[in-house]
Structures are given as C-alpha cells and as structure tokens.
Write a protein that holds these residues in place. Structure first.
Motif, PDB file in Angstrom:
ATOM      1  N   TRP A  43       0.826  -1.192   0.000  1.00  0.00           N
ATOM      2  CA  TRP A  43       0.000   0.000   0.000  1.00  0.00           C
ATOM      3  C   TRP A  43       0.865   1.248   0.000  1.00  0.00           C
ATOM      4  CZ3 TRP A  43       0.011  -3.599   3.991  1.00  0.00           C
ATOM      5  CH2 TRP A  43       0.694  -3.228   5.148  1.00  0.00           C
ATOM      6  N   LEU A  51       1.272   4.801   1.911  1.00  0.00           N
ATOM      7  CA  LEU A  51       0.979   5.233   3.275  1.00  0.00           C
ATOM      8  C   LEU A  51       1.349   6.699   3.422  1.00  0.00           C
ATOM      9  CD1 LEU A  51       0.193   4.453   6.216  1.00  0.00           C
ATOM     10  CD2 LEU A  51       2.632   4.002   6.592  1.00  0.00           C
ATOM     11  N   THR A  52       0.393   7.509   3.911  1.00  0.00           N
ATOM     12  CA  THR A  52       0.673   8.922   4.156  1.00  0.00           C
ATOM     13  C   THR A  52       1.012   9.130   5.626  1.00  0.00           C
ATOM     14  OG1 THR A  52      -1.582   9.576   4.751  1.00  0.00           O
ATOM     15  CG2 THR A  52      -1.042   9.550   2.392  1.00  0.00           C
ATOM     16  N   ASN A  53       1.580  10.287   5.929  1.00  0.00           N
ATOM     17  CA  ASN A  53       1.917  10.597   7.320  1.00  0.00           C
ATOM     18  C   ASN A  53       0.669  10.850   8.166  1.00  0.00           C
ATOM     19  OD1 ASN A  53       1.533  13.023   5.852  1.00  0.00           O
ATOM     20  ND2 ASN A  53       2.588  14.191   7.430  1.00  0.00           N
ATOM     21  N   GLY A  90      -1.702   8.623   8.170  1.00  0.00           N
ATOM     22  CA  GLY A  90      -2.168   7.269   8.450  1.00  0.00           C
ATOM     23  C   GLY A  90      -3.046   6.665   7.376  1.00  0.00           C
ATOM     24  N   LEU A  91      -3.315   7.384   6.299  1.00  0.00           N
ATOM     25  CA  LEU A  91      -4.130   6.855   5.213  1.00  0.00           C
ATOM     26  C   LEU A  91      -3.367   5.759   4.476  1.00  0.00           C
ATOM     27  CD1 LEU A  91      -6.659   6.983   3.375  1.00  0.00           C
ATOM     28  CD2 LEU A  91      -5.412   8.696   2.025  1.00  0.00           C
ATOM     29  N   ARG A  92      -3.979   4.582   4.344  1.00  0.00           N
ATOM     30  CA  ARG A  92      -3.405   3.481   3.566  1.00  0.00           C
ATOM     31  C   ARG A  92      -4.243   3.288   2.312  1.00  0.00           C
ATOM     32  NH1 ARG A  92      -1.847  -1.472   7.637  1.00  0.00           N
ATOM     33  NH2 ARG A  92      -0.324  -0.309   8.853  1.00  0.00           N
ATOM     34  N   ILE A 104       4.167  10.768   1.542  1.00  0.00           N
ATOM     35  CA  ILE A 104       3.608   9.499   1.105  1.00  0.00           C
ATOM     36  C   ILE A 104       4.764   8.589   0.730  1.00  0.00           C
ATOM     37  CG2 ILE A 104       3.305  10.218  -1.301  1.00  0.00           C
ATOM     38  CD1 ILE A 104       0.630   8.554  -1.210  1.00  0.00           C
ATOM     39  N   GLN A 144       4.669   0.871   1.590  1.00  0.00           N
ATOM     40  CA  GLN A 144       4.922  -0.142   2.603  1.00  0.00           C
ATOM     41  C   GLN A 144       4.472  -1.495   2.078  1.00  0.00           C
ATOM     42  OE1 GLN A 144       2.995   0.493   6.381  1.00  0.00           O
ATOM     43  NE2 GLN A 144       4.827   1.340   7.281  1.00  0.00           N
ATOM     44  N   PHE A 188      -4.411   0.679  -0.477  1.00  0.00           N
ATOM     45  CA  PHE A 188      -3.930  -0.639  -0.899  1.00  0.00           C
ATOM     46  C   PHE A 188      -3.885  -0.725  -2.413  1.00  0.00           C
ATOM     47  CE2 PHE A 188      -5.186  -1.363   3.406  1.00  0.00           C
ATOM     48  CZ  PHE A 188      -4.320  -2.341   3.859  1.00  0.00           C
TER      49      PHE A 188
END
Length: 117
Positions: free
Chosen positions: A44, A46-48, A50-52, A84, A87, A54
């Motif tokens: 996915w 991942l932003t700082n 917390g948005l994932r 962003i 991960q 996928f």
C-alpha cells in the motif's frame, strides 16, 4: 525526475512541496526475492496522516524462490507538507521486504509522483 527535492533518498518518502497541494498520481513497482513457500503479502501507499491506499496482494507459491513484483498506482488529494511512501507486509518465514535498505541484488524498485490537478 524531481524538480523540488521532494523525494528523500534517506527515508523513501515523497513530501508535497510548499504551495503544492492538489491532486497527485503516484506509481510504484517493487520486485522482491522471495524464497519461502506459502508466504503472502500485500502492499500500500501510506501517508503521514495514516491513510493506507492498498494497491496489490500476492501469494507466493514457489517452493524454491522466485522474484515477485508488487505494482500499483493511485490518485490522492494531498496538502503541502504531507508525505507518502510505500509499505509492504509479508507474512511467514524469513522476510526480505525492506524496500529501501536491502541490496540491489535483493530487489529493484521505483516510485513516481506527479501533481495532476
């Protein structure tokens, strides 16, 4: 190509520049060496905040090892200062999924981000 030094080679994160808020398109490809039968993984953005987002899921069926690729893209509204990155999660067995720290013989990866609106 990075006009604003917005991608950090030390952290693997893309930072939206000052005044650069808007809609961005991000793309990535990560190819890993996998050597344990029956592992599964997902990947996915991942932003700082917390948005994932996928973008790929794999099940590794090889008993002798193979090269497995995770490929994805997304469109996201970002604000100045947000970061962003990419991960991966791989379960089971020994893991070689460090997108940023492993040697070139272990994986090949690329990441691109572009403001589109």
């Amino acid at each position: 190509y990075d006009q604003h030094n917005t991608f950090s080679t030390s952290t693997g994160l893309y930072t939206i520049p000052t005044g650069g808020g808007g809609v961005y398109q991000f793309s990535t490809a990560v190819c890993l060496s996998t050597d344990v039968y029956g592992r599964r993984g997902e990947a996915w953005f991942l932003t700082n905040t917390g948005l994932r987002i996928f973008f790929d899921r794999r099940y590794f069926t090889s008993t002798t090892g193979t090269i497995t690729g995770f490929y994805g893209s997304c469109v996201a509204k970002m604000t100045a200062g947000q970061t962003i990155g990419v991960q991966l999660f791989v379960s089971g067995g020994s893991k070689n999924v460090d997108v940023f720290g492993a040697g070139a013989s272990d994986h090949i990866s690329w990441f691109a981000g572009r403001k589109i609106a």
